[in-house]
Design a protein around this motif. Structure first.
Motif, PDB file in Angstrom:
ATOM      1  N   MET A 269       8.308  12.902  40.847  1.00 21.66           N
ATOM      2  CA  MET A 269       6.902  13.206  40.671  1.00 21.66           C
ATOM      3  C   MET A 269       6.538  12.987  39.202  1.00 21.66           C
ATOM      4  O   MET A 269       7.229  13.458  38.303  1.00 21.66           O
ATOM      5  N   SER A 270       5.446  12.284  38.974  1.00 23.72           N
ATOM      6  CA  SER A 270       5.034  11.963  37.611  1.00 23.72           C
ATOM      7  C   SER A 270       4.398  13.173  36.926  1.00 23.72           C
ATOM      8  O   SER A 270       3.976  14.134  37.588  1.00 23.72           O
ATOM      9  N   ASP A 271       4.303  13.105  35.604  1.00 23.15           N
ATOM     10  CA  ASP A 271       3.636  14.170  34.846  1.00 23.15           C
ATOM     11  C   ASP A 271       2.171  14.296  35.259  1.00 23.15           C
ATOM     12  O   ASP A 271       1.641  15.406  35.328  1.00 23.15           O
ATOM     13  N   THR A 272       1.520  13.174  35.531  1.00 22.79           N
ATOM     14  CA  THR A 272       0.118  13.215  35.942  1.00 22.79           C
ATOM     15  C   THR A 272      -0.026  13.943  37.280  1.00 22.79           C
ATOM     16  O   THR A 272      -0.934  14.769  37.446  1.00 22.79           O
ATOM     17  N   GLU A 273       0.858  13.659  38.220  1.00 24.83           N
ATOM     18  CA  GLU A 273       0.816  14.362  39.508  1.00 24.83           C
ATOM     19  C   GLU A 273       1.032  15.865  39.320  1.00 24.83           C
ATOM     20  O   GLU A 273       0.354  16.678  39.956  1.00 24.83           O
ATOM     21  N   LYS A 274       1.949  16.226  38.441  1.00 28.82           N
ATOM     22  CA  LYS A 274       2.182  17.648  38.155  1.00 28.82           C
ATOM     23  C   LYS A 274       0.937  18.301  37.557  1.00 28.82           C
ATOM     24  O   LYS A 274       0.623  19.452  37.879  1.00 28.82           O
ATOM     25  N   GLN A 275       0.224  17.575  36.709  1.00 29.79           N
ATOM     26  CA  GLN A 275      -1.016  18.107  36.133  1.00 29.79           C
ATOM     27  C   GLN A 275      -2.074  18.344  37.218  1.00 29.79           C
ATOM     28  O   GLN A 275      -2.804  19.337  37.172  1.00 29.79           O
ATOM     29  N   VAL A 276      -2.150  17.447  38.184  1.00 33.35           N
ATOM     30  CA  VAL A 276      -3.102  17.623  39.279  1.00 33.35           C
ATOM     31  C   VAL A 276      -2.736  18.870  40.087  1.00 33.35           C
ATOM     32  O   VAL A 276      -3.608  19.687  40.418  1.00 33.35           O
ATOM     33  N   LEU A 277      -1.465  19.044  40.385  1.00 32.12           N
ATOM     34  CA  LEU A 277      -1.029  20.234  41.127  1.00 32.12           C
ATOM     35  C   LEU A 277      -1.312  21.513  40.347  1.00 32.12           C
ATOM     36  O   LEU A 277      -1.718  22.525  40.934  1.00 32.12           O
ATOM     37  N   ARG A 278      -1.138  21.464  39.025  1.00 30.79           N
ATOM     38  CA  ARG A 278      -1.474  22.640  38.189  1.00 30.79           C
ATOM     39  C   ARG A 278      -2.976  22.919  38.246  1.00 30.79           C
ATOM     40  O   ARG A 278      -3.401  24.072  38.285  1.00 30.79           O
ATOM     41  N   ALA A 279      -3.792  21.854  38.253  1.00 31.67           N
ATOM     42  CA  ALA A 279      -5.243  22.040  38.355  1.00 31.67           C
ATOM     43  C   ALA A 279      -5.603  22.691  39.693  1.00 31.67           C
ATOM     44  O   ALA A 279      -6.482  23.564  39.746  1.00 31.67           O
ATOM     45  N   LEU A 280      -4.943  22.295  40.772  1.00 30.29           N
ATOM     46  CA  LEU A 280      -5.182  22.933  42.066  1.00 30.29           C
ATOM     47  C   LEU A 280      -4.803  24.411  42.033  1.00 30.29           C
ATOM     48  O   LEU A 280      -5.528  25.262  42.562  1.00 30.29           O
TER      49      LEU A 280
END
Length: 146
Positions: A1-12
């Protein structure tokens, strides 16, 4: 999982916790100042974070002593280093102060996120629900889902 995907999950996760706490300040941290929101309810669009914040504060105030728990299902993310698109099915459930579920609805949510100063923020949000052919009413519960 990319850092960008992790950021999206954190935003959720931030979205969910801010709604539960009815904390507009935290909620708005995930949105860009120039966000455009196509919300399911009320008006065609909110242009900019200031307009969206007024709507969010109104929502949170309208809840009174109730709380809302948000869950996301079937989250799909397409991400590049400074850009992402997320879509999911969202469930919003209202609870009494005693913890009893009072009502719930589901809708579809899509985010377009862009990195500005190394922070990924929602630049566009679109929520919707399908409309029934027979009665032209919004369908706020997915078939076979609670």
């Amino acid at each position: 999982m990319s850092d960008t995907e992790k950021q999206v999950l954190r935003a959720l996760d931030t979205y969910k916790s801010a709604v539960l706490a009815k904390n507009a300040e935290t909620f708005m941290h995930i949105y860009d100042a120039e966000v455009r929101v196509f919300d399911t309810w009320g008006i065609w669009s909110y242009e900019g974070a200031a307009a969206w914040r007024i709507a969010v504060e109104g929502w949170f105030t309208s809840l009174g002593s109730e709380t809302v728990r948000v869950t996301f299902e079937d989250v799909k993310i397409t991400a590049e280093p400074s850009f992402a698109v997320m879509s999911a099915f969202a469930r919003y459930a209202a609870y009494s102060p005693q913890g009893q579920e009072l009502r719930a609805m589901q809708n579809r949510i899509t985010w377009v996120l862009k990195s500005r100063s190394h922070v990924l923020r929602v630049l566009h949000e679109h929520t919707s629900a399908p409309i029934g052919f027979e009665d032209a009413k919004a369908i706020l519960k997915r078939e076979g889902r609670p």
